[in-house]
Design a protein around this motif. Sequence first.
Motif, PDB file in Angstrom:
ATOM      1  N   LEU A 236      74.562  47.696  39.912  1.00 51.81           N
ATOM      2  CA  LEU A 236      74.941  47.093  41.188  1.00 51.81           C
ATOM      3  C   LEU A 236      73.715  46.826  42.059  1.00 51.81           C
ATOM      4  O   LEU A 236      73.640  45.796  42.747  1.00 51.81           O
ATOM      5  N   ALA A 237      72.750  47.757  42.037  1.00 50.15           N
ATOM      6  CA  ALA A 237      71.516  47.548  42.801  1.00 50.15           C
ATOM      7  C   ALA A 237      70.750  46.342  42.263  1.00 50.15           C
ATOM      8  O   ALA A 237      70.189  45.555  43.035  1.00 50.15           O
ATOM      9  N   SER A 239      72.071  43.749  40.769  1.00 49.23           N
ATOM     10  CA  SER A 239      72.818  42.555  41.154  1.00 49.23           C
ATOM     11  C   SER A 239      72.465  42.136  42.574  1.00 49.23           C
ATOM     12  O   SER A 239      72.242  40.946  42.858  1.00 49.23           O
ATOM     13  N   ARG A 240      72.407  43.110  43.497  1.00 50.64           N
ATOM     14  CA  ARG A 240      72.039  42.794  44.883  1.00 50.64           C
ATOM     15  C   ARG A 240      70.605  42.280  44.964  1.00 50.64           C
ATOM     16  O   ARG A 240      70.310  41.340  45.711  1.00 50.64           O
ATOM     17  N   TRP A 241      69.721  42.883  44.184  1.00 51.69           N
ATOM     18  CA  TRP A 241      68.309  42.484  44.173  1.00 51.69           C
ATOM     19  C   TRP A 241      68.150  41.039  43.701  1.00 51.69           C
ATOM     20  O   TRP A 241      67.466  40.237  44.344  1.00 51.69           O
ATOM     21  N   GLU A 243      70.420  38.706  43.630  1.00 56.53           N
ATOM     22  CA  GLU A 243      71.036  37.789  44.597  1.00 56.53           C
ATOM     23  C   GLU A 243      70.083  37.529  45.764  1.00 56.53           C
ATOM     24  O   GLU A 243      69.988  36.403  46.265  1.00 56.53           O
ATOM     25  N   GLY A 244      69.358  38.560  46.178  1.00 52.71           N
ATOM     26  CA  GLY A 244      68.357  38.367  47.228  1.00 52.71           C
ATOM     27  C   GLY A 244      67.244  37.437  46.783  1.00 52.71           C
ATOM     28  O   GLY A 244      66.788  36.580  47.552  1.00 52.71           O
TER      29      GLY A 244
END
Length: 262
Positions: A236-237, A239-241, A243-244
Motif C-alpha cells: 500500500l505504501a 502504491s501511494r508512492w 501515485e505521487g
Amino acid sequence: MSRLLRTALACLLALGTATARAGTATDRFEIAGIRTGMTEAEVVAALKAHDATLQLQRTLAHYTYRDGVTSHRSPEYLSQIFAAPRDTVAHPERIRVMFSSAPGEARVVSVSRELGLRQPPTAAQLEQQLLQKYGAPLYRRTAGKDVTFNLAMVWEEAGRPNCWRTLPTDSNMPAVSGPSQGPIADYILDGQRRGKLPRVDVAQCGRGLRAQVVGDPARTLIVRMSDLGAWAASDLAASRWVEGLRQEAERARLAGGKTPKL
C-alpha cells in the motif's frame, strides 16, 4: 496496486512506510537463520552461516507509470535474493527471500526454502524434526501414501489476526515462490470486503509459516514463511508512492506543454 507494473532485473551479488517486524532470537519463525524484518546485510550473513557455498543472486525491481503521454520508471529497489548451490544436482537446495517494496527500507517479508533429500528420512522422522523446531502446529493434514504422501503443517503468530486463511483447513499461505511475486494487499483487502478475512488494519496481520513434506520416505521438504502485515502495508505504501510520482510527472508535463503557432 494491481494496476502498477513491477519489473525485476537480476544481477549477481558479490559474496564477501511500514517496516517488517523483526523476530527475536527465541522466536521460532525462522528459516535457515533468516527472520522477517531482517535487512539485506543480515540476510547475506545468515545465508553464509547456513551454507558458505551458496551462490547468491540479487534481484532489483521497479514500477512503471504514465504521465498521460509518456511512460516512466520508478527508482529501482531490492526485491529478492535467491540462493542455491553451484551444483543443484548434488546439493538440491533453493532459498528465496523477498523484501518489502520501496520507498521504505528493504526488510524481509517472506522466505521460501525447498530442499531435496538425497538420503530420505521417513516422513515421521522429518515431522518430528519440524515439531522440535517450530512447536505444535495450528493444524496438520496428510494425503496419499508412499511416493504420493503429502504432509502439510501450518503455524501462525499468536496474538495477531489471521489475514490469509479463508477456510479453517486452508494451507495455501501466500509466500514468495518465484522471481515475479505479486502484491498481497489486494488479496487481503478483497478477502475483507467479501467477509472472508477479519476487517483489521492490514499492518496488524500476523505472520504464518507452512511446511510441506513430500513422499514417504521424504524426498522433498518445502518451508515458507511470511509476515503478511508488513508485506501488505509495504504494498500500500508503494502504491501511494508511485501515485505521487505519477502526479508529479503529470504536473511537469502540463507545465512544459507548448502550444503550436496558429
